[in-house]
Design a protein around this motif. Structure first.
Motif, PDB file in Angstrom:
ATOM      1  N   SER A  31      27.942  74.881 -98.103  1.00  6.70           N
ATOM      2  CA  SER A  31      27.155  74.053 -99.014  1.00  6.70           C
ATOM      3  C   SER A  31      25.682  74.159 -98.628  1.00  6.70           C
ATOM      4  CB  SER A  31      27.606  72.591 -98.971  1.00  6.70           C
ATOM      5  OG  SER A  31      27.491  72.069 -97.658  1.00  6.70           O
ATOM      6  N   ALA A  32      24.818  73.875 -99.594  1.00  7.36           N
ATOM      7  CA  ALA A  32      23.377  73.919 -99.363  1.00  7.36           C
ATOM      8  C   ALA A  32      22.701  73.148-100.493  1.00  7.36           C
ATOM      9  CB  ALA A  32      22.860  75.353 -99.298  1.00  7.36           C
ATOM     10  N   PHE A  33      21.411  72.914-100.340  1.00  8.07           N
ATOM     11  CA  PHE A  33      20.667  72.159-101.346  1.00  8.07           C
ATOM     12  C   PHE A  33      20.697  72.865-102.698  1.00  8.07           C
ATOM     13  CE2 PHE A  33      16.711  71.139-103.620  1.00  8.07           C
ATOM     14  CZ  PHE A  33      16.851  69.760-103.721  1.00  8.07           C
ATOM     15  N   ASP A  34      20.586  74.202-102.683  1.00  7.64           N
ATOM     16  CA  ASP A  34      20.603  74.995-103.913  1.00  7.64           C
ATOM     17  C   ASP A  34      22.045  75.335-104.273  1.00  7.64           C
ATOM     18  OD1 ASP A  34      20.348  76.847-105.962  1.00  7.64           O
ATOM     19  OD2 ASP A  34      18.583  77.801-105.085  1.00  7.64           O
ATOM     20  N   GLU A  35      22.624  74.603-105.223  1.00 11.25           N
ATOM     21  CA  GLU A  35      24.027  74.786-105.574  1.00 11.25           C
ATOM     22  C   GLU A  35      24.292  76.139-106.221  1.00 11.25           C
ATOM     23  OE1 GLU A  35      25.271  71.544-107.970  1.00 11.25           O
ATOM     24  OE2 GLU A  35      25.057  70.042-106.390  1.00 11.25           O
ATOM     25  N   ILE A  36      23.307  76.681-106.911  1.00 14.88           N
ATOM     26  CA  ILE A  36      23.484  77.985-107.558  1.00 14.88           C
ATOM     27  C   ILE A  36      23.504  79.093-106.513  1.00 14.88           C
ATOM     28  CG2 ILE A  36      22.540  79.618-109.223  1.00 14.88           C
ATOM     29  CD1 ILE A  36      23.587  77.006-110.420  1.00 14.88           C
ATOM     30  N   ALA A  37      22.583  79.022-105.562  1.00 16.17           N
ATOM     31  CA  ALA A  37      22.474  80.074-104.542  1.00 16.17           C
ATOM     32  C   ALA A  37      23.687  80.117-103.627  1.00 16.17           C
ATOM     33  CB  ALA A  37      21.201  79.858-103.725  1.00 16.17           C
ATOM     34  N   VAL A  38      24.380  78.978-103.470  1.00 12.68           N
ATOM     35  CA  VAL A  38      25.484  78.911-102.523  1.00 12.68           C
ATOM     36  C   VAL A  38      26.793  79.462-103.102  1.00 12.68           C
ATOM     37  CG1 VAL A  38      26.535  76.651-103.041  1.00 12.68           C
ATOM     38  CG2 VAL A  38      26.327  77.418-100.672  1.00 12.68           C
ATOM     39  N   LYS A  39      26.872  79.610-104.424  1.00 16.30           N
ATOM     40  CA  LYS A  39      28.125  80.018-105.063  1.00 16.30           C
ATOM     41  C   LYS A  39      28.705  81.333-104.540  1.00 16.30           C
ATOM     42  CE  LYS A  39      27.806  77.619-109.516  1.00 16.30           C
ATOM     43  NZ  LYS A  39      27.760  77.788-110.990  1.00 16.30           N
ATOM     44  N   PRO A  40      27.906  82.370-104.321  1.00 18.08           N
ATOM     45  CA  PRO A  40      28.492  83.641-103.864  1.00 18.08           C
ATOM     46  C   PRO A  40      29.158  83.569-102.493  1.00 18.08           C
ATOM     47  CG  PRO A  40      26.273  83.968-104.725  1.00 18.08           C
ATOM     48  CD  PRO A  40      26.459  82.493-104.573  1.00 18.08           C
ATOM     49  N   PHE A  41      28.921  82.489-101.757  1.00 15.88           N
ATOM     50  CA  PHE A  41      29.454  82.391-100.394  1.00 15.88           C
ATOM     51  C   PHE A  41      30.739  81.561-100.321  1.00 15.88           C
ATOM     52  CE2 PHE A  41      24.900  83.120-100.156  1.00 15.88           C
ATOM     53  CZ  PHE A  41      24.851  84.236 -99.337  1.00 15.88           C
TER      54      PHE A  41
END
Length: 237
Positions: A31-41
């Motif tokens: 998880s991270a603040f940027d929900e879009i950026a975290v999706k690939p992980f």
């Protein structure tokens, strides 16, 4: 007789964390603040429209499960193969977070073991391999999974058999379940594939045999069955 604060003693019992082993199934969520950026992980990300009022339009990350391969790796999205054999959860968490910082700001990794297997044999009501989704399981919780000891059990002479990856052999310790200080034992919390063997109470056996001679044969058969079960558990590890 001294008084024991079991809740306090249990909390103080040594727990060093499980070492990751071959065949372990790990639930790893990023998880991270940027929900879009975290999706690939995250292996599995789904959108739901019927969760709760608070989450009705949100995106829910389904916990991703990874099986540790025979050579000690998990294959992680984007990052590729990660070696984790012999590491603790904390060590793996810190390693993954460090790698993710190349792509994400302040990533948070949550790791959980979902297939802790404990083998209980001997004088327990429901012998066999028990799987716990709680990786921090203690001796009494494991015993509860087997329905507790039978009336013929010797609670003062319970064997715990633990395989060591370092020495490649088993170590055996004797535990007294009637002793309150057992909660301070380094073996109070169990590890993957531990074997608990509850021995029969010899005095109860003798008394029963004096009452019914046929019970001698019965206990001989039980001993053979336990030995076979222990061998099967070891060879299927």
């Amino acid at each position: 007789m001294s008084n024991h604060n079991f809740e306090k003693e249990t909390a103080q019992a040594r727990y060093t964390g499980l070492k990751i082993k071959e065949g372990d199934i790990l639930e790893i969520v990023v998880s991270a603040f940027d929900e879009i950026a975290v999706k690939p992980f995250n292996l599995s990300t789904v959108t739901s429209t019927n969760i709760t009022e608070e989450e009705s339009s949100g995106t829910v990350n389904i916990a991703s499960r990874y099986t540790v391969s025979s050579d000690g790796f998990v294959v992680f999205p984007v990052l590729g193969k990660l070696y984790c054999l012999g590491m603790t959860k904390l060590q793996l968490k810190e390693d993954i977070e460090h790698r993710l910082k190349v792509y994400l700001t302040d990533p948070i990794v949550d790791i959980r073991l979902v297939n802790l297997n404990i083998n209980l044999i001997g004088e327990v009501k429901s012998p066999g391999t028990k799987t716990s989704t709680n990786e921090r399981i203690n001796l009494f919780q494991a015993l509860a999974l087997a329905g507790d000891m039978t009336d013929a059990a010797d609670r003062t002479n319970v064997k715990l058999i633990r395989y060591s990856e370092e020495s490649k052999k088993d170590s055996v310790v004797t535990l007294d379940f009637s002793d309150a200080s057992i909660v301070n034992s380094p073996y109070y919390y169990l590890q993957q594939n531990d074997i608990i063997y509850v021995e029969p109470d010899r005095n109860k056996q003798i008394a029963a045999n004096n009452t019914n001679p046929n019970r001698t044969l019965f206990w001989q058969l039980i001993t053979v069955a336990v030995s076979i079960a222990a061998l099967l558990v070891r060879f299927t590890r």
